[in-house]
Scaffold this active site. Sequence first.
Site, PDB file in Angstrom:
ATOM      1  N   GLU A   1       0.798  -1.211   0.000  1.00  0.00           N
ATOM      2  CA  GLU A   1       0.000   0.000   0.000  1.00  0.00           C
ATOM      3  C   GLU A   1       0.841   1.276   0.000  1.00  0.00           C
ATOM      4  O   GLU A   1       0.597   2.191  -0.765  1.00  0.00           O
ATOM      5  CB  GLU A   1      -0.928   0.014   1.213  1.00  0.00           C
ATOM      6  CG  GLU A   1      -1.668   1.343   1.305  1.00  0.00           C
ATOM      7  CD  GLU A   1      -2.860   1.286   2.205  1.00  0.00           C
ATOM      8  OE1 GLU A   1      -2.902   0.394   3.064  1.00  0.00           O
ATOM      9  OE2 GLU A   1      -3.749   2.126   2.030  1.00  0.00           O
ATOM     10  N   ASP A   2       1.845   1.312   0.851  1.00  0.00           N
ATOM     11  CA  ASP A   2       2.526   2.581   1.099  1.00  0.00           C
ATOM     12  C   ASP A   2       3.921   2.704   0.497  1.00  0.00           C
ATOM     13  O   ASP A   2       4.569   3.726   0.669  1.00  0.00           O
ATOM     14  CB  ASP A   2       2.639   2.824   2.618  1.00  0.00           C
ATOM     15  CG  ASP A   2       1.267   3.052   3.234  1.00  0.00           C
ATOM     16  OD1 ASP A   2       0.373   3.498   2.485  1.00  0.00           O
ATOM     17  OD2 ASP A   2       1.089   2.784   4.431  1.00  0.00           O
TER      18      ASP A   2
END
Length: 726
Positions: free
Chosen positions: A78-79
Amino acid sequence: MIRLNNIVDKVSAYSNITNEDLDFIKKAYVYSAKVHSGQRRVSGEPYLSHPLEVSSILTDLKLDIPSVVTGLLHDTIEDTLATREEIERLFGSEIAFLVDATTKISRLPHVSDVEKQAESFRKLILATAKDIRVVFIKLADRLHNMRTLEYLPEERQKRIAIETMEIYAPLAHRLGISWVSVELEDLAFKFSEPGEHERIFKTVSTKKKDWEKYTQEIVSLIIAKMKEFKIQGDVSWRFKHLYGIYSKMKKGNISLHNIYDILGFRIVTRTENECYQVLGAVHSLWKPIPGRIKDYIALPKANNYQSLHTAVIGPFGEQMEIQIRTEHMHRIAEYGVAAHWRYKGGRLPSNGNEKIYSNLRHLVELKDIKDSTEYIEAIKDELILDVVYVYTPNADLIEFPVDATPVDFAYSIHTDIGNHCFQAFVNRKLVPLDYKLKTGDMVEVVTSKNKTPNRQWLDFVVTPKAKNKIRSWMRQEENLRAEQVGETITQRKFAKKGLNLSNMLEKKKLDDPLAKLQFTGIKDFYRAVGFGNAAANDLLKVIHPRKFAEGVEKSKRIKNIINRISKDEYKDAVLVKRYDNILIKFGKCCNPVPGEQIIGFITRGKGITVHVYNCPRLLEVSPERRIEVAWNEEYSGRIPIGLSVKCENKKGMLSELTSMVSGLEVDIIRADVSEDNIGQGNARFDVTVENIAQLEKLIESLKNLGGVISVKRLTESSHSRASDLN
Ligand code: MN
């Protein structure tokens, strides 16, 4: 910041960790540190602290190595620039699946937008059905985010706190992971109602010291008694969790200042048998309070929780709450599904611990609800844990949320039974359909082909299944009604313009115009007209643009027509000459039924009351205020009537009476029986009838039934006269 060593130590404490496991965890740590490097949490800490903490919470849940590794990697896709492919190549498909599933859920921002909330929750539940570890990882992630919520802006704090309170804490509770649900609740409470939280926190913290002496004395008294009974076990005490205290205070059940309300004692024994022995020992020490003994060992709660609960009058006349359970039960009470879950590839097992997995299955089943608001509401309902247990006639035990009714019961058996249920018997006595089921009730439902769901049912059913099935039935009915109304309106409009609608349909002359208006067929068009979303004129305009261009129908007016038709109030039963839309009430003194001769009476400011022609009450009012009224022959609704039946008090009398009544196609709203002091039975029926002929036939048939002494039509003559006549 927590270190990798702490995590490894915690894992080794509950599982045999191999060198390969150790390398695997280290590899994940190094990778996570690399890809997250340079990133920071809002708190200012290096981002890596978050995956480490999540991983550590997963070890608190005593989960397996892949879960702990996923904790370290859960935010990488995700990041960071990491991809699923890379994770799969480095850590294998199991880890890639878990990280990807967690990512997909959180990729949607947790805004209050109900669409997004519903969508992310749907994904969480579906991924969890594939691998239960997904929900553990998500809960650990949420728990750490809640622990560090203070660093977010206030507005986001509130939003996340509310979502946690409404969904994640109940979810943890439903899965039996009580320490997580309790911590989530207390944190959510802190951020959603800071003032209240502070007040309770302060009071409880000061009391802790003050009450040390009292609690120690009680604990040693219990231990001494257990020794006398030759039972080993641990005795402890604790304050209830802050949010638990707050919600009980809000219901007015307890007071923050009554210390006995907020603390509880717990005894943990080795065997189930000892639990009951300890209960006896405690009751020999202090008198139990009737009605407060709960045996959740014989009847575990929906999340598998087991314990004995009792409340006693303690040595100082105070009320004390005591829980008794085995060590095994205690572990289940704290860890729930996470305690059972073991190295089975995350799949829900098909045997053992059925109940708790069926909770998850129920959640999965809700995925078909399309509307987001309805979905979230259904999820919230499903997560509610207070339950009652009732028996089917075959002595099967079924669990329901508190306040469930016979209609919920009927739908839980089968949709068709729900859709056609019309009578319910609890412990062989007729009860209204909105009766609230109690633990131990034996429930039977009688169906009838002619009975269909009623909108009022939505006011009392509590299970998501019943709600959804009734709603979808209503939608179908509404569509049908709209089609009928739309057809009538369209036909009239066409006739007015000299067109023959059925003829045109037969010759397929309307196919093109309908297609032009983007309707799939004439029924689709009728429905739109019925709902007020289209007008008959729209179609005419397409057929003859020049001829029918003017005269646009107001869709609002059509909606009014629908409303009038769908309102099933019996005021429509009566027509008053020269007056439309006037308020009509029926005289409670005589309660007229269609077919009886009637007369109206103009009240001051309250419309017209309708009485039977020879009602003695009418003699009391001046003739000028009388008005002619007539039954509306088109009215097809029913009028409620009360009947009082005196009968011999013999077995089976009530069911004989009710089956007689329902055999005559009369609806029973309520039936009550009582026995009077000379041994006679009194039955009271509230029924609805179509007309006087039906009512007379009913009374006649009842009178002819063996054992019936008398039948009387009830009127509320005791009702205040003045209010009815003015
Ligand atoms: Mn995270």
